[in-house]
Design an enzyme around this catalytic site. Structure first.
Site, PDB file in Angstrom:
ATOM      1  CG  ASP A  29       7.518  -4.043   4.330  1.00  0.00           C
ATOM      2  OD1 ASP A  29       6.759  -4.992   4.599  1.00  0.00           O
ATOM      3  OD2 ASP A  29       8.367  -4.082   3.409  1.00  0.00           O
ATOM      4  N   GLY A  30       7.531  -5.054   7.373  1.00  0.00           N
ATOM      5  CA  GLY A  30       8.468  -5.891   8.140  1.00  0.00           C
ATOM      6  C   GLY A  30       7.816  -6.693   9.259  1.00  0.00           C
ATOM      7  CG  ASN A  31       3.867  -5.755  10.569  1.00  0.00           C
ATOM      8  OD1 ASN A  31       4.671  -4.939  11.011  1.00  0.00           O
ATOM      9  ND2 ASN A  31       2.610  -5.450  10.283  1.00  0.00           N
ATOM     10  N   GLY A  32       6.003  -9.433   9.111  1.00  0.00           N
ATOM     11  CA  GLY A  32       6.158 -10.883   8.926  1.00  0.00           C
ATOM     12  C   GLY A  32       7.546 -11.342   9.336  1.00  0.00           C
ATOM     13  NE  ARG A  33      10.787  -8.519   5.769  1.00  0.00           N
ATOM     14  CZ  ARG A  33      11.084  -7.381   5.168  1.00  0.00           C
ATOM     15  NH1 ARG A  33      12.334  -7.083   4.909  1.00  0.00           N
ATOM     16  NH2 ARG A  33      10.115  -6.554   4.818  1.00  0.00           N
ATOM     17  CB  SER A  74      -0.666  -3.016  -1.140  1.00  0.00           C
ATOM     18  OG  SER A  74      -0.432  -4.403  -1.328  1.00  0.00           O
ATOM     19  CG  ASN A  77      -0.512  -6.257   1.181  1.00  0.00           C
ATOM     20  OD1 ASN A  77      -0.494  -5.146   1.715  1.00  0.00           O
ATOM     21  ND2 ASN A  77       0.612  -6.842   0.791  1.00  0.00           N
ATOM     22  CD1 TRP A  78      -6.877  -7.042  -2.194  1.00  0.00           C
ATOM     23  CD2 TRP A  78      -7.844  -8.110  -0.472  1.00  0.00           C
ATOM     24  NE1 TRP A  78      -7.706  -6.151  -1.542  1.00  0.00           N
ATOM     25  CE2 TRP A  78      -8.311  -6.780  -0.491  1.00  0.00           C
ATOM     26  CE3 TRP A  78      -8.303  -8.970   0.535  1.00  0.00           C
ATOM     27  CZ2 TRP A  78      -9.223  -6.291   0.439  1.00  0.00           C
ATOM     28  CZ3 TRP A  78      -9.216  -8.481   1.464  1.00  0.00           C
ATOM     29  CH2 TRP A  78      -9.658  -7.161   1.410  1.00  0.00           C
ATOM     30  NE  ARG A 197       9.032  -1.146   1.800  1.00  0.00           N
ATOM     31  CZ  ARG A 197       8.380  -1.756   0.847  1.00  0.00           C
ATOM     32  NH1 ARG A 197       8.243  -1.178  -0.319  1.00  0.00           N
ATOM     33  NH2 ARG A 197       7.844  -2.946   1.032  1.00  0.00           N
ATOM     34  CB  SER A 205       5.475  -1.868  -2.327  1.00  0.00           C
ATOM     35  OG  SER A 205       6.686  -2.574  -2.178  1.00  0.00           O
TER      36      SER A 205
END
Ligand code: IPE
Ligand code: IPE
Ligand code: MG
Length: 249
Positions: A29-33, A74, A77-78, A197, A205
């Site tokens: 997690d955290g790719n977007g940020r 997940s 995520n769609w 995580r 999640s």
């Protein structure tokens, strides 16, 4: 100086001397940020995350992790914008093509956890091929959780059991924990011992809900694209010192 050192530089970690989890789960997690911090589109974060994925997978196999489950996509995520989904599909495809082309003498066995029927046909074909060519390997099992949701997984399991009961093949009394476990995507594999995580979020999640009943959690503030072997070493060291009681004393 040991072979491996963590970020706090003074504590050297010799990973060959500590007790490793047999099954490690990571919520990538955290790719977007990571992208946002750099003024880049979210897709750039996924590209960087894919590179971390390669490094960490290889490292886990090298140090002797037996089962590695990586949460890649997940069931929820769609709901993301189409451009982001398209970018993710592109990177999934790239990795699976690369695995078929470049890792033919690898020992890693690839499995997919989740309902892969939702993916485009070319991707599904790559998934099938990767499972096929790696099926007889005896190294680390790499579970890629894609279109995976812990609740959806349980719904499938309960449907399957209900069907058997309806057909008179199964008595409700014989439904027990091990039978339910055997209906999950992880059938035949041990439950995760440690779930990491990154990105500082304190939630599951929907990851391995049933299987994580007694998993140890480790939250790291670092964003996935910045995650390194040293971060992992630190988590593994802490895990090795934890006292798991499983409800006992
Ligand atoms: C994880 O990074 C990748 C996927 C969920 C596919 P995110 O895309 O969730 O990144 P953040 O959490 O928004 O930073
Ligand atoms: C969990 O991350 C799913 C994956 C890493 C694949 P999310 O970014 O989707 O989770 P939330 O929305 O923060 O709970
Ligand atoms: Mg996220």
């Amino acid at each position: 100086m040991g072979i491996f050192s963590n970020n706090s530089n003074s504590n050297d970690i010799d990973i060959s001397k500590i007790k490793l989890p047999e099954h490690l789960g990571i919520i990538m997690d955290g790719n977007g940020r990571w992208a946002k911090k750099r003024g880049l589109p979210r897709s750039a974060g996924h590209k960087a995350g894919a590179s971390t994925f390669r490094t960490i997978t290889r490292y886990c196999s090298d140090i002797g992790i037996k089962h590695l489950t990586l949460y890649a996509f997940s069931t929820e995520n769609w709901s993301r914008p189409k451009a982001e989904i398209d970018a993710l599909m592109k990177y999934f495809k790239q990795y699976l093509e690369e695995a078929l082309r470049d890792f033919l003498d690898d020992t890693v066995k690839i499995k997919f956890l989740g309902d892969i029927s939702a993916f485009p046909e070319d991707l599904r074909e790559l998934m099938r091929k990767n499972e096929e060519v790696s099926a007889d390997r005896n190294g680390m099992i790499l579970n890629l959780a894609m279109n995976y949701g812990g609740r959806a997984e349980l719904v499938n399991a309960f449907r399957k059991l209900a069907q058997e009961v309806a057909e008179g093949e199964l008595s409700p009394d014989s439904i027990d924990e091990s039978l339910i476990s055997s209906c999950l995507y992880t059938a035949g594999q041990p439950d995760p011992d440690l779930i990491i995580r990154p990105s500082g979020e304190y939630r599951t999640s929907n990851f391995l809900l049933w299987q994580s009943a007694y998993a140890e959690y480790y939250i790291d503030d670092v964003l996935w694209p910045d995650y390194t072997k040293e971060h992992l070493n630190k988590a593994l060291l802490e895990y090795s010192k934890r006292n798991r009681r499983f409800g006992g004393v």
